[in-house]
Design a protein around this motif. Structure first.
Motif, PDB file in Angstrom:
ATOM      1  N   PRO A  56     -76.830  -6.690  60.035  1.00  0.00           N
ATOM      2  CA  PRO A  56     -77.708  -7.548  59.236  1.00  0.00           C
ATOM      3  C   PRO A  56     -78.747  -8.248  60.101  1.00  0.00           C
ATOM      4  O   PRO A  56     -78.619  -8.279  61.327  1.00  0.00           O
TER       5      PRO A  56
ATOM      6  N   HIS B 143     -72.296  -0.546  64.772  1.00  0.00           N
ATOM      7  CA  HIS B 143     -72.436  -1.621  63.784  1.00  0.00           C
ATOM      8  C   HIS B 143     -72.287  -2.965  64.469  1.00  0.00           C
ATOM      9  O   HIS B 143     -71.381  -3.160  65.274  1.00  0.00           O
TER      10      HIS B 143
ATOM     11  N   LEU C 227     -71.491  -6.196  63.201  1.00  0.00           N
ATOM     12  CA  LEU C 227     -71.080  -7.060  62.105  1.00  0.00           C
ATOM     13  C   LEU C 227     -70.151  -8.103  62.706  1.00  0.00           C
ATOM     14  O   LEU C 227     -69.069  -7.772  63.194  1.00  0.00           O
ATOM     15  N   SER C 228     -70.612  -9.330  62.699  1.00  0.00           N
ATOM     16  CA  SER C 228     -69.846 -10.342  63.420  1.00  0.00           C
ATOM     17  C   SER C 228     -68.737 -10.871  62.518  1.00  0.00           C
ATOM     18  O   SER C 228     -68.981 -11.319  61.402  1.00  0.00           O
ATOM     19  N   SER C 229     -67.532 -10.805  62.999  1.00  0.00           N
ATOM     20  CA  SER C 229     -66.411 -11.423  62.284  1.00  0.00           C
ATOM     21  C   SER C 229     -66.122 -12.746  62.976  1.00  0.00           C
ATOM     22  O   SER C 229     -65.096 -12.936  63.605  1.00  0.00           O
TER      23      SER C 229
ATOM     24  N   PHE D 296     -72.630 -22.547  58.432  1.00  0.00           N
ATOM     25  CA  PHE D 296     -71.811 -21.365  58.703  1.00  0.00           C
ATOM     26  C   PHE D 296     -71.498 -20.622  57.419  1.00  0.00           C
ATOM     27  O   PHE D 296     -71.542 -19.393  57.371  1.00  0.00           O
TER      28      PHE D 296
ATOM     29  N   SER E 137     -74.741 -18.751  56.289  1.00  0.00           N
ATOM     30  CA  SER E 137     -75.113 -17.567  57.061  1.00  0.00           C
ATOM     31  C   SER E 137     -74.495 -17.627  58.444  1.00  0.00           C
ATOM     32  O   SER E 137     -74.469 -18.685  59.064  1.00  0.00           O
ATOM     33  N   LYS E 138     -74.024 -16.491  58.889  1.00  0.00           N
ATOM     34  CA  LYS E 138     -73.382 -16.475  60.197  1.00  0.00           C
ATOM     35  C   LYS E 138     -74.360 -16.148  61.312  1.00  0.00           C
ATOM     36  O   LYS E 138     -73.980 -16.122  62.467  1.00  0.00           O
TER      37      LYS E 138
ATOM     38  N   CYS F  19     -67.428  -9.045  56.720  1.00  0.00           N
ATOM     39  CA  CYS F  19     -68.026  -9.868  57.763  1.00  0.00           C
ATOM     40  C   CYS F  19     -69.107 -10.803  57.227  1.00  0.00           C
ATOM     41  O   CYS F  19     -69.698 -11.552  57.985  1.00  0.00           O
TER      42      CYS F  19
ATOM     43  N   SER G  75     -71.023 -13.882  55.257  1.00  0.00           N
ATOM     44  CA  SER G  75     -70.718 -15.314  55.230  1.00  0.00           C
ATOM     45  C   SER G  75     -70.126 -15.689  53.871  1.00  0.00           C
ATOM     46  O   SER G  75     -70.168 -14.900  52.927  1.00  0.00           O
TER      47      SER G  75
ATOM     48  N   GLU H  42     -72.455 -15.558  50.927  1.00  0.00           N
ATOM     49  CA  GLU H  42     -72.799 -14.175  50.579  1.00  0.00           C
ATOM     50  C   GLU H  42     -71.676 -13.530  49.785  1.00  0.00           C
ATOM     51  O   GLU H  42     -71.904 -12.857  48.776  1.00  0.00           O
TER      52      GLU H  42
ATOM     53  N   ARG I 142     -80.721 -11.675  51.977  1.00  0.00           N
ATOM     54  CA  ARG I 142     -79.964 -11.120  53.106  1.00  0.00           C
ATOM     55  C   ARG I 142     -79.094  -9.953  52.660  1.00  0.00           C
ATOM     56  O   ARG I 142     -79.000  -8.937  53.335  1.00  0.00           O
TER      57      ARG I 142
ATOM     58  N   CYS J 271     -79.491  -5.692  53.742  1.00  0.00           N
ATOM     59  CA  CYS J 271     -78.467  -4.736  54.178  1.00  0.00           C
ATOM     60  C   CYS J 271     -78.223  -3.676  53.128  1.00  0.00           C
ATOM     61  O   CYS J 271     -77.397  -2.806  53.332  1.00  0.00           O
TER      62      CYS J 271
END
Lengths: 441, 916
Positions: free
Chosen positions: A75, A223, A225-227, A277, A280-281, B824, B826, B829, B880, B884
Motif C-alpha cells: 500500500p 509484498h 504489508l506491515s503487520s 494508528f 493508518s499504519k 495487515c 489498519s 480500514e 487507500r 490497493c
C-alpha cells in the motif's frame, strides 16, 4: 548543513553546552531530514526478509548476469521505494556491482506512453551518443534500436541493466503493453542481462498484464504489508523523535530524549497516536503528524508537549469540507440547510434551485424572525457560488440544456459535516440553528 | 541515366539488324543485338550478345546481373527473349554461405552463378542497361575505387561452394569477338586510369572531365585492339610525358607495353594450336587472320573518324561528334602543336588498361604481332584492306557494340590519387608474372565463342556506306550507353574520397552497407556496454541448477514436443525442397514452447542446409509485439531480407514486387510471425499480404504464424484472409505434469539439486494451473533460492531442494495477497470493509455510495468503542483501500457521492477479518 555539523562537533570539544537556540536549530534540521524521507534508515525496519530477498536477486543480476523480474507490491506509504533505495545502496557498496550495474529509472506518471519511455531509456543508458547527432527517429526506429541494443548483449559480457518501473501498473495501460512485453521478454531470453523491478501499490497488478506478458513475468512478488502492532508503532515514534548519541550538546540531547520518552508515555498523547494508528499504519502520515509537532518547538519551549501532539492531531483530522462551510454567508448556509432538508424528505434525490428556494421561503414564512427574503437573482448568485465551491454538483447528463433554475443538483456534504459547521459558525442566528436541527423543514 | 530506370520511363525494345539464325523447330529468330531506346529520347542503348547487363529484379536499386548469351524472338516479333548467364550479388548469397568465402565480400562483388538449374531465359524487356563487369584474379585485392557501377567477379557460386572463376567465362570481350586477345583483366585496369584523367581538365567542371574520360573510348579501344606498334607506344609515352599529371603508373604501363611488344609473335598462335580445342588449325588460322583484319579496320575507322571529331564541337549532334567534343575539350592545349594527330592523342585518354589487360592475360605476344602488322600498314593500305574486307567490319560493329557500353563505366572519373595509383601499378606488375597459366583456358573460351560470330559475318555483309552509317549510329548509341552508365554512377559525393563511400545516400544503385566500415556513426549498432569484470560463474550445485533452469538458457533439446517438431519440420522442409510457399498457423497458450519449437526446427533446417541436404533458405522472424504498428511488419521484413530501410508503404511495395516477380535464383524464405494477433488492422491488409505472398508462383515463401488463441482465424480474420491462411494448423497443448517434469529433468541434465517429490509437486501444480513451462521453471528457480537461504542445511536435509522449499515458492507465487493485505490493514480500514459488507447486505446490492457506507461505518465505530472519524478521514481510508484495489472506486472528485464496490469476495473479507 553537514559542514555546520562538523563545525559543531569541533566546537563540542571546547563547549559541551551550546546556546539553546543553536541546539533547537540543530534538532529541527536533523529531525526534519529524517521525517521528510531524505535520509534512508541505516537498516531496514520490519522488512528484513524482503530486503534480503531483493538484495540477493539484484546481486545475482549484477554479478552473475542473471536476468530477473520482480514486483514490489504494497500500500501507499509502506516503504516500497525506501526498500529499493536501501537495497541499491547496499548493493552498490559492492565494488563489483557498482562497476557493472546500469540503472534505468522510469515512472509511470512521467513516462505516460511507450514512446516517451523508450526515449528515456535510451537517454539513461547513454545510447543516444551512438546515434550521433542524428535526430532521434520514429517510435518504431526507437524500439528497434533499443531491442537491437539489448539483443546484442549476452549474459556474460554485457553490463547488467536494472530497470526500475515506478507505478508499474500505469505501464500496463500502455498500448499493447509493448514496453513490458519487450523488457520481460529480454529478461527471459539470452540477451543482455536485465532486472526489471516494478513498484506498485495495486494488489491486482498481475491481472492487468496480458497473458503473454504475464507468462514472461517471473511472478516474483515482494509484498510489503506491515503487520505492525501499536507498541511497535509507539517505539517507532520514539525512535523517530530521539536524538542520536553524537548530538553536539549531550546535555540537551539527554533532556530532549527524556522529554520524548515522557511524551510517549503520556495518556492523552498515546490516545492521539492510537487514533492515528487506527486510521493508518503507514509512516508517511505519522511523519506528517510529527512534523507538525516539531514545528511547534521553539527556544521558549524546547520540548514537545502532549498538547502539541493533540493540536497537531486535531489539524490532521480536521474535516476539509466543514472548514469551507465556515466561510459561507448566512444565506448560503440557509440554502445548504434547505438542501439538507430536501435530501431528508426525498431520500437523496437530486434537487434544483426552485425547490431549494421554496424550502427556504417556507422557513422564512413559518419561523424566521431574523432572516428576510432575498431577490431571486441574489439566491441564484448564492447557488452558483455553492456550485463553484463544489459543495453541490450537477447531476451527470442533466447539465445540457435545462435552465439554471431547474438544473438538477446533488449535495456533496454529509449531514454530520453540516451540523459540525453550524456548531462553530460564528454568530449563527438561533432560529437558523433550530431550523437545521428540526427533523422536518 | 539512373533516374530513367527509377522513374520507370517506358523503354522501347527493338531488334537491331536482321535475324542471325532461325530455329525452325521453335520458330525463333536469333539476333545479334537489341536496341533499347527510352521513349521520348533520341538515344538508344544497344545490347549485344556477350554483354553484361542489369536485369530488373524485385529491388529497384539492386537489379540482377547477368551476361547475355543469346538473344532471340518469336516469328511474330512480339516476344523478345534473352538467354542469360546469371551472376549473383553478395546480397543474393545467403549470409550463412557467405562465411564460406572466408573473407568479407566486397559490396560490388558478384559471383558467377553456376548453381542448380534456374531459369536462364528472361524477357528481354526486363533488361535495364549494360553494366561493367570485371574479372579479378582470386588473390587480387579489390580495386580501391568508389566507382559504383563496376562489378567484380572473382569466384563462382553454385549455391554450395565458391570457386575461383577463370576470367574467360566472365569477360565479354573475348566472346563476341574472338579475334581479340583474351578478356581484359579488369582489375589492374581500373587504378591506372587515374593518370588518364585529363590534365587539361582540371579547371573545368567535373562533368566535362567525366566526358573527356569516358567518351573517347571507342577510338582508343580500337586502337588497342589494333595492337600497339612500339612506335605508337613510344609516342604515347612521349605525350604522357607532356601531361602535367603524368603518373608513375602510366609509366609502368607503357613500359609493360613495350616489353610486350618486344616479345616474339606467334606465341599465341602456337598456344591456340596446342590448346585442346575443337576447331581445326585452319579455323584458328582464319581466326587469326580475322583478328588482324579487324584490328586494321579498327585503326582505319579510328583514323577516318578522327578528323571530324576535331571539327564538330557541338555535342549531341550525331555520330562521332559526341565522342569528339570531349576529346577536343581535353586536347585543346595539345591540339595546336599536334595538328591532326587527334586520334593518337586519344590514346592516353583511354584507360590504357584494356591494352594492358590484354597483355597481362595472354602474356601478350599477339598485340605485338598485330602491332607489327599495323605498323606496316600505311593509310593507303588500310583503305585497301577496308575495301577488301567488308565482312570484317560487321564483326567490328559487333565489337563496338560490345565494348562501348562497358568501357565508359570503367573509365568513370576518379581522382588521380597518386598513392593508390602507385600501389596498384605495383600490383599490376606482380600480376603480370602470374598470368601465364590462364592462357590455355582463355584461348579455349575464345574458340568456342567464335562459332557464334561466324554467321554474323555472313549475314551482315552490306555495302561499305551502310557500314559507315551504322558506325555513326553506333557511336551515338555508345554515347547513350556511356552517358547512362556515367550518370548512373554519379553519386553525390566527392570523388575519390574513400571514407565517404559508406555514406552514400541509400538511393544509389549499390547501397549495400559494407560491414567493414563502421566508422560512420550512422551504421553503428547500439550496444549495451560490456562489463569490466566478467560475470561470475555458478559456484555450487544450486547455482548451477538455477542457471540451467533460467528460461533463457537454451536447452540441448526440446523434450515433449517431438510430434509438433516433426510436423513443422516436414512442412517447412517440403516447401523448401519443392521451392513452393505455404502458411502454417500455430496456436497455444503462452509458455507451451511454440516459438522455441519453431526456432529449433529452424536450427535443424539451417544445419541441414549447411550440409547441403536441402537447398539454402532465408529465415527471418518478426514479432507483433516488437513493433509499434502492424505496418512496421513490412519494414522489418524488408530490412531483414535485404537490409535496406524504407517506409512502411515503400517496403510493402518492394516486398510485393519481390514476391510476385519471377527471380530464378531466389532462395526460399521462411518467415516466422510471432504474436500474429497484433498484426490485426481494420482492413487486415498486413495479414492479407502476409498470407497472399506465399500463394504467388515465384514467391517461395513459407510463413509460420504463431498466436495464442486457437480460433484466431475465425475470430478476427475476414474471410479472404482466413482463406489464404489455409487450414494447416497446429495447436500446442499445455504441458501435462509428466511433460513438465521431463522438461525440468532434461534441463537439469543430471545436476542433482531437487528431490524427486519436489519436482513432481511443482509440475503437478503448474500443470493443474496453466501448463506454462516458464512458470514451472521460475518456481523451481525460486525454490533453489529459498533452499539456499534457508537455515544452514542440517545433515539430514542433504542440501537438496525439498518439498518445503517448493511449497514456500508456490505459496509466494500463487497465493493471493488480498487476504494478507486485509489482515495487515489498519483498524479503520478493516472497519470500513465491514461497513461496506454491512451496507451491501442492507441494500441487497453489490454497490453503494460512500455516503451510505459511511453511515454504517460511523455506527460500527460506536459499536467498537472508537471515536467516529470525520468525513475527510473516512474518504482517505476509502481511497487507500481503493489504491490497493481492495475496493473499486469511482473517481475521487465525486467525494461522498462516489460509488464503492468490493474487489474481493465478501467471504474472503469476512474470513480475513474473522481470523484476526
Amino acid at each position: 548543513m553537514r559542514k555546520n555539523r562538523s563545525i559543531m562537533s569541533k566546537r563540542k570539544a571546547k563547549y559541551a553546552h551550546l546556546p539553546i537556540g543553536e541546539s533547537i536549530t540543530q534538532v529541527q534540521s536533523m529531525l526534519r531530514e529524517r521525517l521528510c524521507n531524505q535520509r534512508l534508515p541505516d537498516k531496514p525496519e520490519g522488512t528484513e526478509a524482503q530486503h534480503k530477498h531483493l538484495l540477493e536477486l539484484l546481486r545475482r543480476t549484477a554479478i552473475h548476469g542473471e536476468s530477473n523480474s520482480v514486483l514490489i507490491v504494497g500500500p501507499r506509504g509502506a516503504g516500497k521505494t525506501m526498500l529499493l533505495k536501501c537495497v541499491l545502496r547496499d548493493l552498490l557498496e559492492d565494488k563489483e556491482a557498482q562497476k557493472s550495474l546500469l540503472q534505468v529509472h522510469l515512472n509511470g506518471l512521467l513516462q505516460t506512453d511507450d514512446r516517451i519511455a523508450l526515449k528515456e531509456i535510451t537517454r539513461q543508458l547513454h545510447l543516444e551518443n551512438v546515434v550521433g547527432d542524428k535526430v532521434f527517429g520514429s517510435f518504431a526506429e526507437n524500439l528497434a534500436f533499443l531491442l537491437e541494443a539489448l539483443k546484442k548483449g549476452d549474459r556474460s559480457s554485457s553490463r547488467p541493466v536494472l530497470f526500475i518501473l515506478d507505478e508499474f501498473d500505469l505501464f500496463a495501460h500502455h498500448k499493447n503493453q509493448t514496453l513490458l512485453y519487450n523488457l520481460l521478454d529480454v529478461s527471459q531470453s539470452a540477451q543482455a542481462p536485465i532486472a526489471v523491478v516494478g513498484i506498485t501499490c495495486r494488489l491486482d497488478v498481475l491481472e492487468l498484464l496480458e497473458k503473454r506478458v504475464k507468462s514472461r513475468f517471473s511472478h516474483r512478488q515482494i509484498h510489503l504489508l506491515s503487520s505492525l502492532t501499536f507498541t511497535q508503532y509507539l517505539q517507532r515514534v520514539q525512535s523517530q523523535l530521539s536524538l542520536p548519541q553524537d548530538f553536539p550538546d549531550v546535555k540537551f540531547a539527554q533532556d530532549w530524549n527524556d522529554s520524548i520518552k515522557t511524551l510517549c508515555e503520556d495518556k492523552s498523547a498515546e490516545e492521539a497516536l492510537r487514533r492515528h494508528f487506527n486510521s493508518s499504519k503507514d509512516f508517511r502520515s505519522l511523519h506528517i503528524l510529527l512534523m507538525l509537532c516539531l514545528s511547534r518547538v521553539t527556544v521558549a519551549k524546547p520540548v514537545i508537549k502532549p498538547a502539541d501532539l493533540l493540536e497537531a492531531s486535531r489539524l490532521c483530522f480536521v474535516d476539509a469540507k466543514a472548514n469551507m462551510l465556515h466561510g459561507l454567508s448566512i444565506l448560503e448556509l440557509c440554502l445548504i440547510i434547505a438542501m439538507k432538508h430536501l435530501n431528508d424528505v426525498y431520500e437523496g434525490e437530486p434537487f434544483n434551485l426552485q425547490m431549494v428556494h421554496n424550502e427556504f421561503k417556507k422557513f422564512l414564512q413559518r419561523k424566521s424572525n431574523s432572516m428576510y427574503n432575498f431577490e431571486q437573482p441574489v439566491i441564484m448568485k448564492a447557488f452558483e457560488h455553492l456550485q463553484q465551491l463544489e459543495l453541490i454538483r450537477p447531476v451527470d447528463g442533466s447539465a445540457a440544456k435545462t435552465q439554471k433554475e431547474y438544473q438538477l443538483m446533488r449535495l456533496m456534504l454529509d449531514h454530520s459535516q453540516i451540523m459540525e459547521a453550524l456548531q462553530k459558525y460564528p454568530l449563527c442566528p438561533t432560529d437558523v440553528k433550530q431550523w437545521a436541527m428540526s427533523a422536518f423543514g | 541515366m539512373k533516374y530513367f530506370t527509377r522513374l520507370r520511363v517506358r523503354r522501347v525494345y527493338k531488334w537491331r539488324g536482321d535475324p542471325l539464325a532461325f530455329n525452325r523447330k521453335l520458330k525463333t529468330y536469333d539476333y545479334g543485338s537489341l536496341a533499347i531506346s527510352v521513349e521520348g529520347l533520341p538515344r538508344t542503348t544497344v545490347i549485344v550478345v556477350g554483354q553484361h547487363i542489369l536485369i530488373e529484379g524485385e529491388d529497384e536499386d539492386d537489379p540482377y546481373v547477368a551476361k547475355v548469351t543469346r538473344l532471340f524472338g518469336d516469328d511474330s516479333g512480339k516476344q523478345k527473349k534473352a538467354v542469360v548467364q546469371w551472376f549473383a550479388r553478395v546480397s543474393e548469397v545467403p549470409a550463412s554461405k557467405l562465411k564460406l568465402l572466408g573473407r568479407e565480400p566486397h559490396p560490388q562483388e558478384i559471383f558467377y552463378y553456376q548453381g542448380r538449374v534456374c531459369e536462364d531465359e528472361v524477357n528481354a524487356e526486363s533488361i535495364l542497361r549494360p553494366v561493367k563487369v570485371k574479372h579479378l584474379d582470386g588473390a587480387a585485392p579489390f580495386p580501391d575505387s568508389d566507382d559504383k557501377d563496376t562489378l567484380f567477379v572473382k569466384m563462382s557460386w553454385d549455391s554450395k561452394i565458391f570457386r575461383v572463376v577463370p576470367s574467360a567465362v566472365v569477360d565479354p570481350a573475348s566472346e563476341p569477338a574472338p579475334a581479340f586477345s583474351p578478356p581484359p583483366r579488369s582489375k589492374p585496369s581500373l587504378p591506372p586510369s587515374p593518370p588518364c584523367s585529363p590534365p587539361a581538365a582540371t579547371p573545368t567542371s567535373r562533368r566535362v572531365s567525366r566526358r573527356t574520360l569516358s567518351t573517347p573510348e571507342p577510338a582508343e579501344v580500337r586502337c588497342s585492339w589494333g595492337s600497339m606498334s612500339t612506335g605508337k607506344v613510344r609516342s604515347l609515352e612521349a605525350e604522357s610525358h607532356h601531361s602535367a599529371t603524368k603518373l608513375s603508373a602510366s609509366k609502368c604501363l607503357s613500359a609493360t607495353r613495350r616489353k610486350a611488344s618486344a616479345r616474339t609473335p606467334g606465341v599465341r598462335k602456337k598456344l591456340q594450336l596446342c590448346s585442346p580445342e575443337k576447331t581445326s588449325p585452319e579455323d584458328a588460322m582464319d581466326q587469326l587472320l580475322d583478328q588482324e583484319l579487324e584490328s586494321e579496320m579498327m585503326l582505319v575507322q579510328r583514323l577516318s573518324s578522327s578528323p571530324p571529331q576535331a571539327l564538330h564541337l557541338t555535342p549531341h549532334r550525331k555520330g562521332h561528334t559526341a565522342p569528339a567534343s570531349p576529346l577536343s575539350h581535353r586536347l585543346t592545349p595539345l591540339r595546336k602543336a599536334q595538328g591532326g594527330r587527334d586520334a593518337e592523342d586519344a590514346i592516353p585518354i583511354k584507360p590504357s588498361s584494356v591494352v594492358l589487360q590484354q597483355l597481362s592475360e595472354t602474356d601478350s605476344p599477339p598485340p605485338a604481332s598485330r602491332g607489327d602488322s599495323t605498323r606496316a600498314t600505311t593509310p593507303s593500305r588500310r583503305k585497301e584492306a577496308k575495301a577488301a574486307r567488308e565482312s570484317a567490319l560487321a564483326v567490328l560493329v559487333e565489337v563496338d557494340n560490345e565494348n562501348s557500353p562497358m568501357l565508359p563505366a570503367a573509365t568513370t572519373p576518379r581522382s588521380s590519387k597518386r598513392k593508390s595509383a602507385l600501389l596498384v601499378s605495383s600490383r599490376i606488375r606482380k600480376q603480370l608474372h602470374l598470368l601465364n597459366n590462364d592462357q590455355v583456358l582463355n584461348s579455349d573460351g575464345e574458340d568456342e565463342d567464335e562459332d557464334v560470330f561466324v554467321p554474323s559475318k555472313a549475314l551482315q555483309s552490306s555495302s561499305e556506306e551502310d557500314e559507315e552509317e551504322e558506325e555513326e549510329e553506333l557511336d551515338s548509341d555508345q554515347e547513350v550507353g556511356a552517358k547512362k552508365s556515367r550518370v548512373g554512377s554519379r553519386t553525390p559525393r566527392s570523388k575519390g574520397k574513400r571514407g565517404t563511400s559508406a555514406r552514400t545516400p541509400r538511393k544509389t544503385p549499390n547501397k549495400k552497407i559494407t560491414p567493414s566500415t563502421p566508422q560512420t556513426p550512422r551504421y553503428a549498432t547500439p550496444i549495451i556496454p560490456s562489463r569490466s569484470l566478467p560475470a561470475r560463474c555458478p559456484a555450487n550445485v544450486l547455482e548451477e541448477a538455477r542457471a540451467r533452469l533460467h528460461v533463457s538458457s537454451v536447452p540441448e533439446s526440446l523434450p515433449c514436443r517431438e510430434q509438433e517438431f516433426q510436423d513443422i519440420y516436414s512442412f517447412v522442409e517440403s516447401k523448401i525442397v519443392d521451392g513452393t510457399g505455404g502458411c502454417m498457423y500455430i496456436s497455444g497458450v503462452p509458455g507451451t514452447g511454440k516459438t522455441a519449437t519453431v526456432h529449433e526446427v529452424m536450427r535443424c533446417l539451417q544445419h541441414a542446409a549447411e550440409v547441403d541436404e536441402i537447398p539454402p533458405f532465408h529465415f527471418i522472424e518478426i514479432n507483433g509485439m516488437k513493433m509499434t504498428d502492424p505496418h512496421q511488419a513490412y519494414v522489418q521484413i524488408l530490412q531483414k531480407l535485404t537490409s535496406q530501410k524504407a517506409t512502411a508503404d515503400h517496403a510493402a511495395a518492394l516486398l510485393e514486387k519481390r514476391f510476385s516477380n519471377p527471380a530464378p535464383r531466389k532462395e526460399s524464405t521462411v518467415l516466422l510471425v510471432d504474436e500474429l494477433d497484433l498484426l490485426w488492422t481494420r482492413k487486415q491488409n498486413v495479414m492479407y499480404n502476409l498470407f497472399d505472398w506465399p500463394t504467388r508462383r515465384h514467391a517461395r515463401l513459407v510463413v509460420l504464424t504463431i498466436a495464442n488463441t486457437m480460433d484466431l482465424p475465425e475470430r478476427i480474420m475476414i474471410n479472404r484472409v482466413a482463406s489464404r491462411l489455409g487450414l494447416t494448423r497446429m495447436s500446442f497443448q499445455p504441458y501435462s505434469f509428466k511433460q513438465l517434469q521431463q522438461i525440468i529433468t532434461s534441463r537439469l541434465n543430471k545436476v542433482k539439486a531437487f528431490e524427486e517429490d519436489a519436482l513432481q509437486l511443482v509440475s503437478r501444480k503448474v500443470a493443474a494451473l496453466s501448463g506454462d513451462a516458464r512458470r514451472c521453471l521460475d518456481i523451481c528457480r525460486r525454490a533453489t533460492e529459498i533452499c539456499e537461504h534457508s537455515a544452514p542445511p542440517t545433515p539430514s536435509a542433504s542440501g537438496l531442494v525439498g518439498m518445503s522449499h517448493v511449497m514456500e515458492a508456490l505459496n509466494e507465487m500463487f497465493s493471493s495477497a488480498y487476504i494478507t493485505a486485509i489482515k495487515c490493514a489498519s483498524v479503520q480500514e478493516q472497519l470500513f470493509l465491514r461497513a461496506v459488507i454491512a451496507e451491501f447486505r442492507r441494500l441487497g446490492l453489490e454497490e453503494a455510495t460512500f455516503q451510505q457506507v459511511f453511515v454504517q461505518h460511523q455506527a460500527l465505530c460506536r459499536v467498537e468503542g472508537l471515536q467516529p472519524i470525520s468525513v475527510s478521514e473516512g474518504l482517505a481510508v476509502c481511497q487507500r483501500l481503493g489504491a490497493c484495489r481492495l475496493l473499486l472506486l469511482e473517481p475521487s472528485r465525486l467525494g461522498v457521492l462516489q460509488r464503492v464496490r468490493l474487489n474481493v469476495s465478501q467471504d474472503d473479507v469476512l474470513y480475513a477479518l474473522k481470523a484476526d
